[in-house]
Write an enzyme that holds these catalytic residues in place. Structure first.
Site, PDB file in Angstrom:
ATOM      1  NE  ARG A  78      34.956  50.299  66.084  1.00 20.23           N
ATOM      2  CZ  ARG A  78      34.752  49.028  66.373  1.00 20.23           C
ATOM      3  NH1 ARG A  78      34.701  48.128  65.412  1.00 20.23           N
ATOM      4  NH2 ARG A  78      34.584  48.637  67.620  1.00 20.23           N
ATOM      5  CB  VAL A 111      38.147  46.280  71.014  1.00 20.57           C
ATOM      6  CG1 VAL A 111      37.559  44.878  70.856  1.00 20.57           C
ATOM      7  CG2 VAL A 111      37.315  47.280  70.197  1.00 20.57           C
ATOM      8  CG  ASP A 112      36.840  50.924  75.051  1.00 21.23           C
ATOM      9  OD1 ASP A 112      37.456  50.367  75.992  1.00 21.23           O
ATOM     10  OD2 ASP A 112      35.638  51.256  75.128  1.00 21.23           O
ATOM     11  CG  HIS A 127      34.609  40.543  71.798  1.00 18.24           C
ATOM     12  ND1 HIS A 127      33.360  41.093  71.944  1.00 18.24           N
ATOM     13  CD2 HIS A 127      34.431  39.200  71.917  1.00 18.24           C
ATOM     14  CE1 HIS A 127      32.464  40.132  72.147  1.00 18.24           C
ATOM     15  NE2 HIS A 127      33.085  38.981  72.143  1.00 18.24           N
ATOM     16  CB  CYS A 135      51.936  40.780  59.933  1.00 20.06           C
ATOM     17  SG  CYS A 135      52.221  39.921  58.380  1.00 20.06           S
ATOM     18  CB  CYS A 138      55.484  37.241  59.617  1.00 17.18           C
ATOM     19  SG  CYS A 138      55.415  38.982  60.110  1.00 17.18           S
ATOM     20  N   GLY A 195      26.479  47.490  81.204  1.00 18.57           N
ATOM     21  CA  GLY A 195      26.480  48.088  79.870  1.00 18.57           C
ATOM     22  C   GLY A 195      26.648  47.116  78.724  1.00 18.57           C
ATOM     23  CB  THR A 196      27.042  43.802  77.950  1.00 21.74           C
ATOM     24  OG1 THR A 196      26.954  42.921  76.814  1.00 21.74           O
ATOM     25  CG2 THR A 196      26.732  43.030  79.227  1.00 21.74           C
ATOM     26  CB  SER A 197      22.795  44.230  74.268  1.00 22.12           C
ATOM     27  OG  SER A 197      23.823  43.723  73.440  1.00 22.12           O
TER      28      SER A 197
END
Ligand code: OAD
Ligand code: ZN
Length: 252
Positions: A78, A111-112, A127, A135, A138, A195-197
């Site tokens: 992705r 998240v792009d 998101h 990590c 840590c 552009g969101t459902s």
């Protein structure tokens, strides 16, 4: 709610443009649809990513612990997609709005990283961001692509598993980001959902918060959504077409 056919979209855009002044406080609330025209698959479309992969197999912590190499590989795939596409005219229009009004904020479920690449400076990521990893032991951050060789699991120097900095099913949203998003939803005068459902909470609760705080609500989407009935105005169409038209109507 008022919905517009393409015939009267122009005049509806014109009256929306008239609402926007140099004092305006605008929130763009965005989802996967804004990146569709860049070539990033959405989640719930027919060819959406999660039609092919079961989210419960990939996007949760238990599965990651069970099969970290698979989950890392999927996220690397992705990340490669988003690295190989460009922001589109919708992203650019939202970035350009910053110079037109007093306050303009993008609250995104994506998240792009495409809003940032388009030049938006005020981006609240609800998101996370697929290009960041950390990590789980840590906490050290890894910027850039995760290198995975021969299906091996990527580990930190400390031996801990490295995971993407995204919100998985069953996980809390980053508390600080959500708190700031709520503040903007309460304070803005124009809340534009693009552009969101609008089906994934708590993010999908932000339009209701904005509405109850007195904002004028606008939706830009290719389809009707769960949020449509809440809206003052709905534009049915592509964000990469509607938003540049809106920008062209604003006084320079
Ligand atoms: P969805 O895939 O659920 O919705 C995408 C929306 O974009 C749909 O309503 C489409 O009609 C619309 N759309 C598609 N192309 C468009 C275009 N060119 N212009 C305008 N609209 C368009 O994606 P999200 O609403 O972002 O969460 O999904 C919300 C969350 O669900 C995601 O952030 C993800 C997922 O679970 C996490 O990963 C935590
Ligand atoms: Zn570590």
């Amino acid at each position: 709610m008022i919905s517009f056919s393409s015939a009267d979209t122009e005049s509806a855009l014109d009256s929306l443009a008239k609402r926007i002044t140099s004092n305006s406080y605008i929130v763009f609330f965005t989802g996967a649809g804004v990146s569709a025209e860049s070539g990033v698959p959405t989640f719930r479309s027919i060819d959406g990513l999660w039609e092919k992969f079961k989210p419960e197999e990939l996007a949760n912590f238990k599965s990651f612990i069970k099969n970290p190499a698979l989950v890392q590989a999927w996220y690397r795939h992705r990340a490669e997609i988003v690295n190989n596409v460009k922001p589109n005219r919708g992203h650019t229009a939202m970035a350009d709005m910053e110079s037109k009004v007093a306050t303009c904020v993008v609250i995104t479920q994506n998240v792009d990283n495409l809003h940032q690449r388009a030049g938006s400076r005020e981006v609240i990521e609800l998101h996370g961001n697929i290009l960041r990893n950390y990590c789980i032991d840590c906490g050290v951050q890894f910027e850039g692509d995760l290198l995975i060789e021969n299906g091996e699991t990527t580990l930190c120097k400390c031996g801990g598993l490295v995971r993407p900095d995204v919100v998985w099913f069953g996980e809390m949203l980053p508390a600080n980001s959500f708190r700031i998003a709520e503040k903007h939803a309460r304070k803005c005068d124009l809340f534009i959902s693009v552009g969101t459902s609008g089906v994934v909470f708590p993010a999908a609760g932000l339009p209701t918060l904005a509405k109850s705080s007195g904002a004028f609500l606008v939706e830009v989407n290719t389809e009707a959504t769960d949020l449509s009935s809440l809206m003052d105005v709905t534009f049915q169409g592509k964000s990469g077409e509607i938003l540049p038209k809106l920008m062209s109507l604003l006084k320079s």
